[in-house]
Design a protein around this motif. Structure first.
Motif, PDB file in Angstrom:
ATOM      1  N   ALA A  42       9.292   4.116  13.587  1.00 13.09           N
ATOM      2  CA  ALA A  42       8.489   3.983  14.839  1.00 13.09           C
ATOM      3  C   ALA A  42       7.228   3.243  14.645  1.00 13.09           C
ATOM      4  CB  ALA A  42       8.559   5.333  15.471  1.00 13.09           C
ATOM      5  N   GLU A  43       6.646   4.032  13.431  1.00 16.18           N
ATOM      6  CA  GLU A  43       5.186   3.217  13.089  1.00 16.18           C
ATOM      7  C   GLU A  43       5.312   1.893  12.774  1.00 16.18           C
ATOM      8  OE1 GLU A  43       2.868   7.582  11.814  1.00 16.18           O
ATOM      9  OE2 GLU A  43       4.491   6.631  10.476  1.00 16.18           O
ATOM     10  N   ALA A  44       6.354   1.555  11.971  1.00 19.51           N
ATOM     11  CA  ALA A  44       6.695   0.168  11.188  1.00 19.51           C
ATOM     12  C   ALA A  44       6.889  -0.563  12.642  1.00 19.51           C
ATOM     13  CB  ALA A  44       7.799   0.332  10.427  1.00 19.51           C
ATOM     14  N   TYR A  50       1.366  -0.066   9.926  1.00 15.37           N
ATOM     15  CA  TYR A  50       2.210  -0.263   8.602  1.00 15.37           C
ATOM     16  C   TYR A  50       1.682   0.937   7.431  1.00 15.37           C
ATOM     17  CZ  TYR A  50       3.810  -4.530  10.418  1.00 15.37           C
ATOM     18  OH  TYR A  50       4.531  -5.326  11.147  1.00 15.37           O
ATOM     19  N   PRO A  51       0.269   1.405   7.371  1.00 20.85           N
ATOM     20  CA  PRO A  51      -0.228   2.259   6.361  1.00 20.85           C
ATOM     21  C   PRO A  51       0.554   3.718   6.742  1.00 20.85           C
ATOM     22  CG  PRO A  51      -1.986   0.904   7.168  1.00 20.85           C
ATOM     23  CD  PRO A  51      -0.843   0.518   7.930  1.00 20.85           C
ATOM     24  N   ASP A  52       0.544   3.905   8.089  1.00 18.27           N
ATOM     25  CA  ASP A  52       1.306   5.323   8.392  1.00 18.27           C
ATOM     26  C   ASP A  52       2.479   5.281   8.307  1.00 18.27           C
ATOM     27  OD1 ASP A  52      -1.426   6.214   9.265  1.00 18.27           O
ATOM     28  OD2 ASP A  52      -1.014   5.434  11.396  1.00 18.27           O
ATOM     29  N   ALA A  53       3.255   4.149   8.359  1.00 18.61           N
ATOM     30  CA  ALA A  53       4.694   3.907   8.374  1.00 18.61           C
ATOM     31  C   ALA A  53       4.981   4.270   6.912  1.00 18.61           C
ATOM     32  CB  ALA A  53       5.381   2.654   8.561  1.00 18.61           C
ATOM     33  N   ARG A  96       7.426  -3.354   3.536  1.00 20.78           N
ATOM     34  CA  ARG A  96       6.800  -4.252   2.487  1.00 20.78           C
ATOM     35  C   ARG A  96       6.908  -5.918   2.758  1.00 20.78           C
ATOM     36  NH1 ARG A  96       7.068  -0.401  -2.352  1.00 20.78           N
ATOM     37  NH2 ARG A  96       5.783   1.255  -1.600  1.00 20.78           N
ATOM     38  N   VAL A  97       8.030  -6.198   3.192  1.00 23.63           N
ATOM     39  CA  VAL A  97       8.311  -7.433   3.798  1.00 23.63           C
ATOM     40  C   VAL A  97       6.982  -7.944   4.687  1.00 23.63           C
ATOM     41  CG1 VAL A  97       9.723  -9.059   5.380  1.00 23.63           C
ATOM     42  CG2 VAL A  97      10.603  -7.581   3.653  1.00 23.63           C
ATOM     43  N   GLN A  98       6.742  -7.069   5.673  1.00 27.97           N
ATOM     44  CA  GLN A  98       5.717  -7.296   6.829  1.00 27.97           C
ATOM     45  C   GLN A  98       4.497  -7.489   6.108  1.00 27.97           C
ATOM     46  OE1 GLN A  98       6.714  -8.082   9.972  1.00 27.97           O
ATOM     47  NE2 GLN A  98       8.725  -7.878   8.971  1.00 27.97           N
ATOM     48  N   THR A  99       4.410  -6.638   5.067  1.00 26.15           N
ATOM     49  CA  THR A  99       2.757  -6.882   4.507  1.00 26.15           C
ATOM     50  C   THR A  99       2.788  -7.616   3.224  1.00 26.15           C
ATOM     51  OG1 THR A  99       3.528  -4.606   3.333  1.00 26.15           O
ATOM     52  CG2 THR A  99       1.988  -4.421   5.471  1.00 26.15           C
ATOM     53  N   CYS A 100       3.771  -8.350   2.830  1.00 21.15           N
ATOM     54  CA  CYS A 100       4.001  -9.538   2.081  1.00 21.15           C
ATOM     55  C   CYS A 100       4.103  -8.966   0.557  1.00 21.15           C
ATOM     56  CB  CYS A 100       2.517 -10.725   1.914  1.00 21.15           C
ATOM     57  SG  CYS A 100       2.455 -11.401   3.616  1.00 21.15           S
ATOM     58  N   ARG A 101       4.818  -7.933   0.400  1.00 15.88           N
ATOM     59  CA  ARG A 101       5.044  -7.389  -0.920  1.00 15.88           C
ATOM     60  C   ARG A 101       6.645  -7.328  -1.058  1.00 15.88           C
ATOM     61  NH1 ARG A 101       2.667  -1.666  -0.434  1.00 15.88           N
ATOM     62  NH2 ARG A 101       2.903  -2.238   2.016  1.00 15.88           N
ATOM     63  N   VAL A 102       7.227  -8.705  -1.352  1.00 20.46           N
ATOM     64  CA  VAL A 102       8.475  -8.972  -1.029  1.00 20.46           C
ATOM     65  C   VAL A 102       9.123  -8.285  -2.405  1.00 20.46           C
ATOM     66  CG1 VAL A 102       8.350 -10.597   0.843  1.00 20.46           C
ATOM     67  CG2 VAL A 102       8.301 -11.471  -1.789  1.00 20.46           C
ATOM     68  N   THR A 103       8.556  -8.507  -3.606  1.00 17.67           N
ATOM     69  CA  THR A 103       9.355  -8.126  -4.673  1.00 17.67           C
ATOM     70  C   THR A 103       9.774  -6.735  -4.590  1.00 17.67           C
ATOM     71  OG1 THR A 103       8.321  -9.781  -5.873  1.00 17.67           O
ATOM     72  CG2 THR A 103       8.883  -8.096  -7.401  1.00 17.67           C
TER      73      THR A 103
END
Length: 140
Positions: A36-38, A43-46, A77-84
Motif C-alpha cells: 500500500a505504501e509503495a 517509498y521509505p516507509d514501504a 527499488r525499481v521505483q527508486t532507481c536501484r535496479v541491480t
C-alpha cells in the motif's frame, strides 16, 4: 487518495508501535502495508515495513509470505532507481516460489522480475541484461 494516505499512516503507526515478537503472526499484513505504501509512493516507509516483515518472516520460517515482501522491496527499488538489487530480490522471490511450489507466487515473481529486468536494461541496448543461473541448474 487522501483517505488512503491517512489509513496507511494509521496502519504504519500501529505497526511501528509493536515489537517484532508481536508482529510474528502479522507478516502478511506487513506485506500488504508495504505494498500500500509503495503504491502511494511512500517509498521509505514501504521499504522499512517490507524489510521488517522480511526479517521477521526469515526468523520465524514463514516462507509463504517472503516472496510478497521481497517483491515489494524489489518494486520499491525499481521505483527508486536501484535496479541491480531489485533484480536480486526478484530472483530470491522466484527461488522461494519455486521451492514451495506456488504457481501464483511464481507468476507474480516472474512478472516482477521482468519489470526489474526491463528497468535494468541500458538505454538503447536491445540485449537483455545477463542473468545468473542458479537453484540447482534451473534456467532463468
Amino acid at each position: 487518495m487522501t483517505a488512503a494516505h491517512e489509513l496507511a499512516q494509521q496502519a504504519a503507526a500501529l505497526v511501528d508501535s509493536l515489537p517484532d515478537d508481536d508482529l510474528t503472526a502479522l507478516c502478511e499484513p506487513l506485506a500488504r502495508l508495504g505494498w500500500a505504501e509503495a503504491f502511494l509512493e511512500h517509498y521509505p516507509d514501504a521499504e522499512r515495513h517490507a524489510q521488517r516483515g522480511l526479517d521477521i518472516a526469515r526468523r520465524s520460517g514463514q516462507l509463504y509470505v517472503m516472496p510478497h515482501l521481497l517483491l515489494c522491496l524489489s518494486h520499491v527499488r525499481v521505483q527508486t532507481c536501484r535496479v541491480t538489487s531489485a533484480v536480486e530480490l526478484a530472483d530470491e522471490a522466484e527461488d522461494i516460489a519455486r521451492g514451495i511450489g506456488s504457481d501464483q507466487l511464481l507468476t507474480f515473481a516472474l512478472a516482477s522480475k521482468a519489470s526489474a529486468l526491463v528497468a535494468a536494461c541500458p538505454t538503447g541496448d536491445p540485449r537483455p541484461p545477463r542473468r545468473r543461473r542458479g537453484g540447482g541448474g534451473r534456467g532463468r
